[in-house]
Every structure is written in structure tokens, then in C-alpha cells.
Design a protein around this motif. Sequence first.
Motif, PDB file in Angstrom:
ATOM      1  N   MET A   1       0.832  -1.196   0.000  1.00  0.00           N
ATOM      2  CA  MET A   1       0.000   0.000   0.000  1.00  0.00           C
ATOM      3  C   MET A   1       0.875   1.259   0.000  1.00  0.00           C
ATOM      4  N   ALA A   2       2.022   1.197   0.664  1.00  0.00           N
ATOM      5  CA  ALA A   2       2.897   2.374   0.724  1.00  0.00           C
ATOM      6  C   ALA A   2       3.408   2.749  -0.660  1.00  0.00           C
ATOM      7  N   LEU A   3       3.782   1.757  -1.457  1.00  0.00           N
ATOM      8  CA  LEU A   3       4.263   2.028  -2.808  1.00  0.00           C
ATOM      9  C   LEU A   3       3.148   2.634  -3.657  1.00  0.00           C
ATOM     10  N   TRP A   4       1.941   2.108  -3.502  1.00  0.00           N
ATOM     11  CA  TRP A   4       0.767   2.630  -4.203  1.00  0.00           C
ATOM     12  C   TRP A   4       0.601   4.118  -3.892  1.00  0.00           C
ATOM     13  N   PHE A   5       0.716   4.430  -2.618  1.00  0.00           N
ATOM     14  CA  PHE A   5       0.547   5.809  -2.168  1.00  0.00           C
ATOM     15  C   PHE A   5       1.653   6.704  -2.739  1.00  0.00           C
ATOM     16  N   GLU A   6       2.881   6.215  -2.762  1.00  0.00           N
ATOM     17  CA  GLU A   6       3.993   6.993  -3.315  1.00  0.00           C
ATOM     18  C   GLU A   6       3.787   7.279  -4.802  1.00  0.00           C
ATOM     19  N   VAL A   7       3.289   6.290  -5.533  1.00  0.00           N
ATOM     20  CA  VAL A   7       3.015   6.496  -6.961  1.00  0.00           C
ATOM     21  C   VAL A   7       1.944   7.568  -7.138  1.00  0.00           C
ATOM     22  N   MET A   8       0.915   7.521  -6.304  1.00  0.00           N
ATOM     23  CA  MET A   8      -0.142   8.531  -6.397  1.00  0.00           C
ATOM     24  C   MET A   8       0.409   9.929  -6.117  1.00  0.00           C
TER      25      MET A   8
END
Length: 199
Positions: A1-8
Motif C-alpha cells: 500500500m505504501a508504494l501505491w501511495f507513493e506512486v499517487m
Amino acid sequence: MALWFEVMQAVSHVMVGCPLHEVRLAGVHVLQTMFTRLAEKARFRVFTSFIRTCPHESVSALVVNGFKNEVRDEYEALVAAGTDEERDVLRRESAFLQHDVFEFATGLVSELAAHHPHRAETLASLLALIQFILLRERVAQALRLPATVLDRVTAASDAVDAALPAINAAAPDAAVQTGMMLAFSAGCVRDAAAALRAL
């Protein structure tokens, strides 16, 4: 989820920093697609985290509007449900038909008004979200809001009113327009909460 958030977050930086309209529009599409790929409860968590931490006002306000669309869709499903049983299941299972929505929105309005007056665009979007839910609630009574939740709505509106001088100082070029818009929105939210109390 953290990587997802960073991409966003990276997409939001591109949306704001790129001078090409087509790229900014593509960024909006990418963000919307990323949100829709998440399960509902995860989507709720990502929406709230992103709105709270996004450093770009225009993107944050856009995401609040996407959050509002999620709430709208859930209310429409609730109204369209055929039986009380179906409505009860929706009330229990939908992340966007819970008191958490008000906890998030009113809490963030109070926090931004008190500590981040430069985030007026997000404040306006959050007030519009709260008003939207209160008006839908008056018709659908999906959340069956207790007085304590309505008290938080009133407190959030009062926080905006109290912060208007700081908000106006943070946006000197548009101070009159920004202050009037937020004062009007806070008043509408306060009136909608009072109308629900009267039911």
C-alpha cells in the motif's frame, strides 16, 4: 500500500508541475484509475490519507470530489435497494456510509482551519462534501446521525468562521472571494445540520 501511495503522490506532482494540459489530464485519469482498482475499505483509507497529506491544493480538492462521488454512489445504491434488509446490509458494509466519513471530514476541516489556512481550496471542497452528505441524509436517513456527530459538524463550521482572518491573510490576492466563499459554505453546513436536528 505504501508504494501505491507513493506512486499517487508522484502522479500529483506531475499533474501540478507539467505545463502540458494533456499530461495533466492524463494524470487525473491515472489517479482515478488507481482509486478504482482498490477494494472499497482500502479505497476509503487511501482517499482520506491522500486528501490529508497531498501538498497540492488543486489535486487535493479534486480527490475530495472523487470521495464525494463515492458517497453519492453509495447513497444512490441505498435508495435503490428494494428491501429494508438490503439497505441494512449496505449501511453495515459500505465504507462510505459510516460515521467515519464525518469523523474524517469534520476533523480535517477543523485541523486545516486552525493550522493550515493556506489550504482554503481543500477546506471548501470538504465543506461541500459535508453539506452534500447532510442534504442526502435528510432524504435517505442512511447514517441516522446522532446529535454528537451533528455537534462536530457545527464545531467544524465554527472553526472555519474563526479562522477566516488567517485564511484571508494566507490568500491576499483572493482574500475577499475566498473568505466569502468559505463563510457561505460554513453557514450552509451549519444550516443543514440544524435542519437534520429538527427532524
